[in-house]
Design an enzyme around this catalytic site. Structure first.
Site, PDB file in Angstrom:
ATOM      1  N   ASP A  17       0.856  -1.184   0.000  1.00  0.00           N
ATOM      2  CA  ASP A  17       0.000   0.000   0.000  1.00  0.00           C
ATOM      3  C   ASP A  17       0.894   1.236   0.000  1.00  0.00           C
ATOM      4  O   ASP A  17       1.011   1.958   0.997  1.00  0.00           O
ATOM      5  CB  ASP A  17      -0.896  -0.030   1.234  1.00  0.00           C
ATOM      6  N   GLU A  96      -6.040   5.311  -9.138  1.00  0.00           N
ATOM      7  CA  GLU A  96      -7.327   5.873  -8.725  1.00  0.00           C
ATOM      8  C   GLU A  96      -7.823   6.986  -9.630  1.00  0.00           C
ATOM      9  O   GLU A  96      -7.063   7.881 -10.028  1.00  0.00           O
ATOM     10  CB  GLU A  96      -7.221   6.393  -7.289  1.00  0.00           C
ATOM     11  N   LYS A 132      -9.220   2.286  -9.596  1.00  0.00           N
ATOM     12  CA  LYS A 132      -9.810   2.483  -8.264  1.00  0.00           C
ATOM     13  C   LYS A 132     -10.901   3.544  -8.330  1.00  0.00           C
ATOM     14  O   LYS A 132     -10.695   4.638  -8.869  1.00  0.00           O
ATOM     15  CB  LYS A 132      -8.742   2.921  -7.259  1.00  0.00           C
ATOM     16  N   THR A 156     -12.897   1.131  -3.682  1.00  0.00           N
ATOM     17  CA  THR A 156     -12.228   1.517  -2.455  1.00  0.00           C
ATOM     18  C   THR A 156     -13.175   2.278  -1.530  1.00  0.00           C
ATOM     19  O   THR A 156     -14.313   2.573  -1.890  1.00  0.00           O
ATOM     20  CB  THR A 156     -10.979   2.359  -2.786  1.00  0.00           C
ATOM     21  N   PHE A 178     -12.001  -0.865   4.452  1.00  0.00           N
ATOM     22  CA  PHE A 178     -11.005  -0.103   5.203  1.00  0.00           C
ATOM     23  C   PHE A 178     -11.077  -0.453   6.688  1.00  0.00           C
ATOM     24  O   PHE A 178     -11.779   0.205   7.468  1.00  0.00           O
ATOM     25  CB  PHE A 178     -11.218   1.394   4.978  1.00  0.00           C
TER      26      PHE A 178
END
Length: 320
Positions: A17, A96, A132, A156, A178
């Site tokens: 990440d 993203e 994303k 996400t 998350f």
């Protein structure tokens, strides 16, 4: 005895990440994920100065307004960074879409297609990229359309079961619940509450989603994200994928001990009707879930803010 990171790889696909190339080289993950905050951090570190200088030089010879030049550089920067990352990982990179498009399906689809086109111009096939998108109703609908075009997506900012259910019904490739941000909300709301890692609400949310997906044979992968401690990771060993920041990868790599699988397809399953969520049902569930709606909004706002900071940095580079 091997370290915990090596043992974790036996149970779950390990994803980095980060956009930090040195960290990716060090840990050798299968995939890597990025977002506007990580992109900003990586650019500020100077690790991509050569890439950025080249993009600025290319744009400066074109007759573009400053706003348009910043947009072009920003779009091409995230793809150029993705290509650099893909030289170090055998799998995929998540790139993203601008968080400011999170409530616009059409604009999200257009931006995603543009990102994929930029990758293909650089010789990177779409099979190595995950687009994303925030798991808003509009983001999920955009992902559903993109998946039909062979553009795989990573949804996400997933905070509750209903976001996950809608993503699976849309046929998205992967979701990112998350874990740590769910815990953050509960601890901020009820500071007196203490949780063992296995009992954390974020960990339990991922367990519920994972088992539901497997029970109903959805192809959508579950990738735990946003970890606050190694205990959460250990409690989810066995999840399809886990995306982990460098600090926690380091802790896992430096720790000897047993790390058995903890998450299995078997277990208690809720009897959830297999009826597709309507838009109205989705919005009602999000409205009633103060944690999920609040954290989704905060996550989008945070990514928007870091995108604005990145664009300010690019404006400064153009003015140099």
């Amino acid at each position: 005895m091997t370290n915990m990171l090596s043992q974790l790889r036996r149970h779950s696909v390990v994803v980095a990440d980060t956009g930090d190339l040195d960290a990716i080289r060090k840990f050798g993950p299968q995939d890597a994920t990025t977002n506007p905050s990580l992109i900003l951090k990586a650019v500020q570190s100077g690790g991509y100065d050569a890439v950025l200088d080249s993009l600025v030089k290319d744009v400066q010879v074109q007759s573009l307004s400053v706003d348009r030049a910043v947009e072009v550089i920003s779009d091409r920067l995230i793809v150029a960074m993705g290509k650099e990352i893909l030289a170090l990982v055998p799998g995929r990179v998540s790139t993203e879409v601008d968080a400011r498009l999170s409530f616009d399906s059409g604009a999200s689809i257009s931006k995603a297609r543009q990102i994929i086109a930029h990758y293909e111009e650089l010789g990177v096939g779409r099979e190595r990229v995950l687009i994303k998108l925030a798991a808003t109703w509009e983001g999920i609908r955009a992902a559903e359309a993109l998946e039909k075009e062979g553009i795989n997506c990573n949804l996400t900012l997933v905070f509750n079961f209903y976001q996950a259910q809608a993503c699976a019904e849309a046929g998205v490739f992967l979701i990112s619940p998350f874990v740590g941000r769910i815990l953050d909300w509960y601890q901020n709301t009820n500071p007196e509450l203490k949780f063992a890692p296995a009992d954390e609400p974020g960990v339990q949310a991922v367990q519920r989603i994972y088992r539901y997906f497997r029970r109903h044979q959805y192809a959508t992968l579950v990738m735990g994200a946003s970890f606050r401690n190694v205990g959460e990771i250990k409690a989810l060993a066995g999840c399809d994928r886990l995306t982990i920041a460098p600090a926690l990868l380091t802790e896992l790599a430096d720790t000897q001990g047993e790390l058995p699988a903890a998450l299995f397809e078997e277990g208690d399953h809720e009897s959830v009707p297999m009826t597709r969520l309507s838009e109205a049902q989705f919005r009602v569930q999000m409205k009633e879930d103060l944690m999920a709606s609040g954290q989704l909004d905060a996550g989008i706002r945070g990514f928007e803010a870091d995108q604005v900071k990145l664009e300010a940095l690019l404006r400064g580079r153009l003015a140099d």
